[in-house]
Design an enzyme around this catalytic site. Structure first.
Site, PDB file in Angstrom:
ATOM      1  N   LYS A 205       9.541 -51.662  39.176  1.00 40.64           N
ATOM      2  CA  LYS A 205       9.508 -50.536  38.235  1.00 40.64           C
ATOM      3  C   LYS A 205      10.817 -50.525  37.462  1.00 40.64           C
ATOM      4  CE  LYS A 205       9.394 -45.475  38.144  1.00 40.64           C
ATOM      5  NZ  LYS A 205       8.902 -44.268  38.796  1.00 40.64           N
TER       6      LYS A 205
HETATM    7  C1  5RP Z   1      13.342 -42.315  40.533  1.00 42.35           C
HETATM    8  C2  5RP Z   1      11.928 -42.690  40.342  1.00 42.35           C
HETATM    9  C3  5RP Z   1      11.030 -41.669  39.915  1.00 42.35           C
HETATM   10  O1  5RP Z   1       9.791 -41.838  40.488  1.00 42.35           O
HETATM   11  C4  5RP Z   1      10.880 -41.789  38.443  1.00 42.35           C
HETATM   12  O2  5RP Z   1      12.111 -41.797  37.796  1.00 42.35           O
HETATM   13  C5  5RP Z   1      10.075 -40.700  37.954  1.00 42.35           C
HETATM   14  O3  5RP Z   1       9.496 -40.955  36.795  1.00 42.35           O
HETATM   15  P1  5RP Z   1      10.007 -40.366  35.417  1.00 42.35           P
HETATM   16  O4  5RP Z   1      11.340 -40.998  35.142  1.00 42.35           O
HETATM   17  O5  5RP Z   1       8.920 -40.847  34.519  1.00 42.35           O
HETATM   18  O6  5RP Z   1      10.083 -38.882  35.490  1.00 42.35           O
HETATM   19  O7  5RP Z   1      11.505 -43.783  40.494  1.00 42.35           O
HETATM   20  O8  5RP Z   1      14.121 -43.420  40.323  1.00 42.35           O
END
Ligand code: 5RP
Length: 294
Positions: A205
């Protein structure tokens, strides 16, 4: 000694050449994995589109009750049917999600930082693999801080989770973290995504940035793109579209869904881009149509 960026020879990412070693399996880099791993990955990535809409609401593990997530028991049931995977902590899942839902689970298994820490990069593995099995997790999500003070311990966490998951065929999602003072450059994300994939993460991710297609091409496992801070819906849809066009295999969005005034319409609009080849313009029109009288 490996060459440094730009010093030895010009790089070629062959962004127009599809990934070569996928066999007949729909998830990038997973052709040589066993049946159990493939089953979990299929619970995450739709076999028809090859893509996924993950809904991230694990923010509470270090941010507490952020705006939009004050009442998970009210929000999550509304969204379940509109996404493919829930990314959450075990506490949120157990208390606020009925166990009869049929979507994928990305279980947050690292913890240790919070918004009141100066440096968020020191975490540990907070959920063991047996608990992930009990929770029926389809993958375990670990924060990875490349270039930060806590790099060594986060690589240790990631490796431990990958090794434990390998024993029971549970994939690992490496979450590239961006600390307060770290730059969101393509050079950084290229480095971090490749390190995490080569250490054995099955999904990575990261954030969308310039040269994203090179980042995706050089990463031998699927990339899902984080939403980040709330943007106007039109902008968030444009970012989602550019991510998929650039080679991402999904979105793992949180705030851009749950901080929208129309979280369900937003999740559906993202789904149109991810699974049905909508452009951002078409998805924006769809979103406007769905929210017209609301
Ligand atoms: C933290 C994460 C969170 O799940 C993620 O950041 C959440 O998603 P968004 O940034 O879209 O609010 O992985 O590192």
């Amino acid at each position: 000694m490996a060459d440094k960026e730009g010093i030895k020879i010009e790089k070629n990412y062959y962004t127009d050449v599809p990934f070569k070693t996928n066999g007949n399996f729909h998830v990038k880099g997973a052709a040589n994995l066993d049946w159990g791993m493939k089953k979990h990955l299929t619970n995450i990535f739709n076999p028809k589109s090859g893509n996924t809409v993950m809904f991230a609401f694990d923010h509470g593990y270090f941010m507490g009750s952020v705006s939009g997530l004050e009442r998970l028991d009210i929000l999550i049931p509304q969204l379940i049917d509109h996404v493919d995977v829930l990314m959450a902590t075990r506490g949120a899942l157990r208390t606020c999600v009925k166990p009869n839902f049929r979507k994928g689970i990305a279980l947050r298994v690292s913890a240790g930082s919070s918004m009141i820490n100066e440096d968020l990069s020191h975490e540990l593995v907070s959920v063991d693999v047996e608990e992930a099995i009990r929770m029926n997790a389809d993958c375990m999500a670990v924060q990875t801080f490349i270039g930060a003070d806590g790099q060594l311990s986060s690589i240790d966490n990631l490796s431990k989770v990958i090794n434990a998951g390998a024993r029971y065929s549970i994939p690992t999602l490496g979450v590239i973290a961006v600390g307060k003072n770290m730059e969101r450059t393509s050079q950084y994300f290229k480095l971090a995504t490749r390190i995490v994939a080569e250490l054995g993460a099955h999904i990575v991710k990261t954030y969308y940035c310039d040269d994203f297609e090179e980042i995706a091409a050089a990463c031998p496992v699927p990339i899902v793109v984080a939403g980040g801070k709330k943007l106007a819906e039109k902008e968030a849809l444009a970012m989602a579209y550019k991510s998929i066009q650039g080679g991402a295999r999904g979105l793992d969005m949180g705030r851009n869904i749950f901080q929208s005034h129309h979280p369900v319409a937003m999740a559906d609009a993202i789904g149109k881009i991810v699974h049905y080849k909508y452009t951002d313009k078409e998805a924006w029109e769809f979103f406007q149509e769905k929210t017209k009288s609301k």
